[in-house]
Design a protein around this motif. Structure first.
Motif, PDB file in Angstrom:
ATOM      1  N   UNK A   1       0.862  -1.185   0.000  1.00  0.00           N
ATOM      2  CA  UNK A   1       0.000   0.000   0.000  1.00  0.00           C
ATOM      3  C   UNK A   1       0.895   1.231   0.000  1.00  0.00           C
ATOM      4  N   UNK A   2       1.144   1.804  -1.186  1.00  0.00           N
ATOM      5  CA  UNK A   2       2.139   2.862  -1.308  1.00  0.00           C
ATOM      6  C   UNK A   2       1.609   4.246  -0.936  1.00  0.00           C
ATOM      7  N   UNK A   3       0.317   4.469  -0.943  1.00  0.00           N
ATOM      8  CA  UNK A   3      -0.238   5.794  -0.681  1.00  0.00           C
ATOM      9  C   UNK A   3      -0.874   5.917   0.690  1.00  0.00           C
ATOM     10  N   UNK A   4      -0.303   5.273   1.701  1.00  0.00           N
ATOM     11  CA  UNK A   4      -0.857   5.353   3.053  1.00  0.00           C
ATOM     12  C   UNK A   4       0.240   5.673   4.068  1.00  0.00           C
ATOM     13  N   UNK A   5      -0.157   6.354   5.131  1.00  0.00           N
ATOM     14  CA  UNK A   5       0.707   6.527   6.287  1.00  0.00           C
ATOM     15  C   UNK A   5       0.421   5.369   7.231  1.00  0.00           C
ATOM     16  N   UNK A   6       1.462   4.824   7.829  1.00  0.00           N
ATOM     17  CA  UNK A   6       1.309   3.690   8.742  1.00  0.00           C
ATOM     18  C   UNK A   6       1.654   4.185  10.142  1.00  0.00           C
ATOM     19  N   UNK A   7       0.750   3.948  11.075  1.00  0.00           N
ATOM     20  CA  UNK A   7       1.009   4.366  12.444  1.00  0.00           C
ATOM     21  C   UNK A   7       0.309   3.419  13.406  1.00  0.00           C
ATOM     22  N   UNK A   8       0.794   3.379  14.625  1.00  0.00           N
ATOM     23  CA  UNK A   8       0.179   2.525  15.625  1.00  0.00           C
ATOM     24  C   UNK A   8       0.980   2.518  16.910  1.00  0.00           C
ATOM     25  N   UNK A   9       0.562   1.669  17.808  1.00  0.00           N
ATOM     26  CA  UNK A   9       1.267   1.541  19.075  1.00  0.00           C
ATOM     27  C   UNK A   9       1.062   0.130  19.610  1.00  0.00           C
ATOM     28  N   UNK A  10       1.952  -0.248  20.512  1.00  0.00           N
ATOM     29  CA  UNK A  10       1.824  -1.522  21.209  1.00  0.00           C
ATOM     30  C   UNK A  10       1.481  -1.187  22.653  1.00  0.00           C
ATOM     31  N   UNK A  11       0.355  -1.688  23.110  1.00  0.00           N
ATOM     32  CA  UNK A  11      -0.184  -1.354  24.421  1.00  0.00           C
ATOM     33  C   UNK A  11       0.032  -2.509  25.390  1.00  0.00           C
ATOM     34  N   UNK A  12       0.521  -2.201  26.581  1.00  0.00           N
ATOM     35  CA  UNK A  12       0.742  -3.197  27.624  1.00  0.00           C
ATOM     36  C   UNK A  12      -0.473  -3.214  28.543  1.00  0.00           C
TER      37      UNK A  12
END
Length: 44
Positions: A13-24
């Motif tokens: 997917x070339x036209x997307x921003x990727x973001x996230x987090x790992x939650x404890x």
């Protein structure tokens, strides 16, 4: 490992921003937060 996963996603997917987090769940907080802008070469 996160960088590998975001690299795989960004090739599909070339036209997307990727973001996230790992939650404890135990400590009830984010352990790491990551993002990669579309077209960038690495994790910011």
């Amino acid at each position: 490992m996160i960088e590998d996963i975001t690299d795989i996603i960004s090739t599909k997917f070339t036209n997307v921003d990727i973001y996230g987090s790992i939650y404890d769940e135990y400590y009830r907080r984010d352990v790491i937060t990551f993002n990669k802008k579309k077209g960038s070469l690495g994790i910011i």
